[in-house]
Write a protein that holds these residues in place. Structure first.
Motif, short mmCIF file in Angstrom:
data_model
loop_
_atom_site.label_atom_id
_atom_site.label_comp_id
_atom_site.label_asym_id
_atom_site.label_seq_id
_atom_site.Cartn_x
_atom_site.Cartn_y
_atom_site.Cartn_z
N ASN A 7 35.58 91.27 59.31
CA ASN A 7 34.62 92.08 58.55
C ASN A 7 34.97 92.04 57.07
O ASN A 7 34.09 92.19 56.21
N GLY A 8 36.26 91.89 56.78
CA GLY A 8 36.73 91.91 55.41
C GLY A 8 36.83 90.54 54.78
O GLY A 8 37.74 90.29 53.99
N CYS A 9 35.90 89.63 55.12
CA CYS A 9 35.86 88.35 54.42
C CYS A 9 34.58 88.28 53.60
O CYS A 9 33.70 89.13 53.73
N SER A 10 34.46 87.28 52.75
CA SER A 10 33.34 87.24 51.81
C SER A 10 32.18 86.37 52.27
O SER A 10 31.14 86.32 51.61
N GLY A 11 32.32 85.67 53.39
CA GLY A 11 31.23 84.84 53.89
C GLY A 11 30.17 85.67 54.58
O GLY A 11 30.42 86.80 55.02
N HIS B 219 27.29 90.22 62.96
CA HIS B 219 28.21 89.08 62.79
C HIS B 219 27.69 88.06 61.78
O HIS B 219 27.83 86.85 61.97
N MET B 220 27.08 88.57 60.71
CA MET B 220 26.61 87.71 59.64
C MET B 220 27.18 88.16 58.29
O MET B 220 26.61 87.89 57.24
N GLY B 221 28.32 88.85 58.36
CA GLY B 221 29.00 89.27 57.14
C GLY B 221 28.61 90.67 56.70
O GLY B 221 27.62 91.25 57.15
N VAL B 222 29.44 91.22 55.79
CA VAL B 222 29.18 92.57 55.27
C VAL B 222 29.19 92.55 53.74
O VAL B 222 28.17 92.85 53.11
N ASN B 223 30.33 92.20 53.14
CA ASN B 223 30.48 92.34 51.69
C ASN B 223 30.72 91.01 50.98
O ASN B 223 31.17 90.03 51.60
N CYS C 239 26.37 93.18 50.58
CA CYS C 239 25.40 92.14 50.23
C CYS C 239 24.89 91.40 51.45
O CYS C 239 23.76 90.88 51.45
N HIS C 240 25.72 91.30 52.51
CA HIS C 240 25.31 90.57 53.73
C HIS C 240 24.79 91.51 54.81
O HIS C 240 24.41 91.05 55.89
#
Length: 490
Positions: free
Chosen positions: A13-17, A44-48, A56-57
């Protein structure tokens, strides 16, 4: 989102993708058409992107008015089993990268200080930061995954960290039912992305032991019950005649998923291969079920090539919207096929990728009805005759874990759906003609592709503490909204 590395999904969850903010989802188009939109389940398409709260995601930044569920996906770590999924696939890689980068930093530092060669301090510092990120990602994979990834969100807020698996099924069902009831008097889009039937196969006590197919069968039966409850609500609210319902799986069974002698990933029947295997039928051939009483006749079976990519133009068409014109849309609306106004799918060719690597191409030859499939690359099974990649845990998309075929392996799926007997120029008179036509289609297809930022690159897919969603004061992330408590976690 496709990957050119061995990492085919986001690991934190804490990645940028994640799904780029400039992408247009069908939820956004329907939102613009006046629909109330919701996602219940996994994202499962990103958060930040740049900070812990920029989201943003996040689904709410991609056309959904409401979100309840996991921003990640279900993992064995969420249950605290002794068979971790994430750690097993990441720890060795993270540790190797950490050692290599530290060695490079020390070499450059010694060279800089002894004047053996000239190198900018900026390069050394950047490498050191990368090494540190890989180190903390390696460290976090030991026991912290449950707290970083297994979280429950409502809209932008975290309601449980870590999430309570015992009540997640009932909670998600209640949320989906509630959304339908709140929006029954207006157009709505509800995307239910179930946590079933993914390992660790969270199944409530009511359904445990009911199936002859073990825990996986129990989980399927509970999923079936959940879908039935949603259909009951649609019927009860008198919405069935103006509600289009589409049910499908995103891939075939995961053959490598097992615990001891128990198979946890499902079965793919006569079809070869499974989840994550590029082009083999067992991983990509799944049933699709549609319900729309009064519009689509019940009991109809359509044996034509369709794709989950078709969901986009289909729902946009139903809502009276228009698909984006500034890009190639690979999907085709399903409505003419479902309503019987056409007899054949809009797809003549289908391109089957493993990450960014094209593994196979399917050609539905309209004049003859024959369905050909050419494999340009296939995974190397471990053990060789096992039909899966048990030695690796998941099949790779490139490198020494795949075999390249030139000419391609060719199958006639009309006669050989199990892909057991590859054809050759000696056994199939049309071999050269078919492979040439498929090759030309590949060339035309590649002209439509445009480079995009790699969301699953190594940098985008490492854990970044400043992006980690946290309901407390980082790193003390532990909360349960229902009990209205925030606890420390060490």
């Amino acid at each position: 989102m496709a990957s050119g590395t061995q990492w085919q999904v986001l690991f934190w969850n804490g990645c940028s993708g994640g799904l780029p903010p400039n992408e247009t989802t069908f939820a956004r188009i329907l939102q613009q058409q006046g629909y109330s939109t919701a996602l219940v389940g996994k994202w499962h398409m990103g958060v930040n992107c740049k900070s812990r709260h920029d989201h943003c995601h996040h689904p709410l930044n991609h056309g959904f008015d409401y979100f309840y569920g996991m921003p990640f996906t279900l993992l064995n770590e969420c249950q605290g089993t002794d068979d971790p999924e994430l750690a097993k696939s990441l720890q060795d890689t993270y540790w190797l990268y950490t050692q290599v980068i530290i060695l490079a930093v020390l070499t450059l530092l010694i060279g800089k200080l002894t004047n053996l060669f000239s190198v900018k301090w900026k390069i050394i510092i950047c490498l050191a930061i990368c090494g540190f990120l890989y180190f903390i990602s390696w460290f976090s994979s030991y026991g912290f995954t449950k707290y970083w990834n297994c979280i429950l969100m409502r809209n932008h807020g975290i309601t449980e960290q870590p999430m309570n698996l015992e009540k997640i099924t009932s909670n998600m069902l209640k949320e989906a039912v509630s959304f339908i009831e709140r929006n029954k008097h207006r157009p709505f889009l509800l995307f239910v992305s179930l946590l079933h039937v993914h390992t660790p196969l969270i199944t409530t006590e009511k359904f445990q032991g009911r199936s002859r197919h073990g825990l996986y069968g129990d989980n399927v039966e509970e999923m079936d019950w959940m879908v039935g409850r949603l259909l009951d609500v649609i019927d009860k609210e008198d919405l069935k005649n103006n509600t289009f319902i589409y049910f499908a799986s995103d891939h075939g069974g995961s053959l490598e998923a097992h615990r001891g002698n128990a198979q946890l990933g499902g079965w793919n029947g006569i079809y070869k291969g499974g989840k994550g295997m590029g082009g083999w039928e067992g991983g990509i051939r799944v049933p699709g079920i549609v319900r729309w009483p009064g519009v689509l006749p019940a009991g109809t079976v359509i044996n034509e090539l369709t794709s989950l990519m078709d969901v986009f133009p289909t729902v946009v068409h139903l809502a009276g919207g228009a698909v984006p014109q500034d890009r190639v849309i690979d999907g085709r609306t399903l409505l003419p096929l479902l309503q019987g106004t056409v007899q054949h799918s809009g797809h003549e060719f289908m391109f089957h990728y493993c990450g960014v690597f094209l593994h196979a191409v399917r050609w539905h030859q309209k004049d003859s009805g024959t369905v050909w499939k050419a494999h340009y690359a296939t995974p190397v099974f471990q053990p060789e005759a096992s039909g899966a990649c048990f030695g690796r845990g998941i099949c790779p998309c490139f490198g020494d874990g795949v075999t390249h075929h030139d000419p391609p392996l060719l199958f006639d799926l009309s006669q050989d759906p199990s892909e057991a007997n590859p054809l050759s120029a000696d056994t199939e008179p049309l071999f050269d003609t078919v492979t040439r036509r498929i090759g030309k289609a590949v060339e035309e297809h590649r002209k439509t592709l445009a480079p995009v930022p790699q969301q699953l690159s190594p940098y985008n897919n490492i854990w970044k503490p400043w992006l980690q969603p946290c309901c407390g004061t980082f790193p003390f992330c532990w909360c349960d909204e229902e009990n209205n408590k925030v606890h420390g976690m060490l």
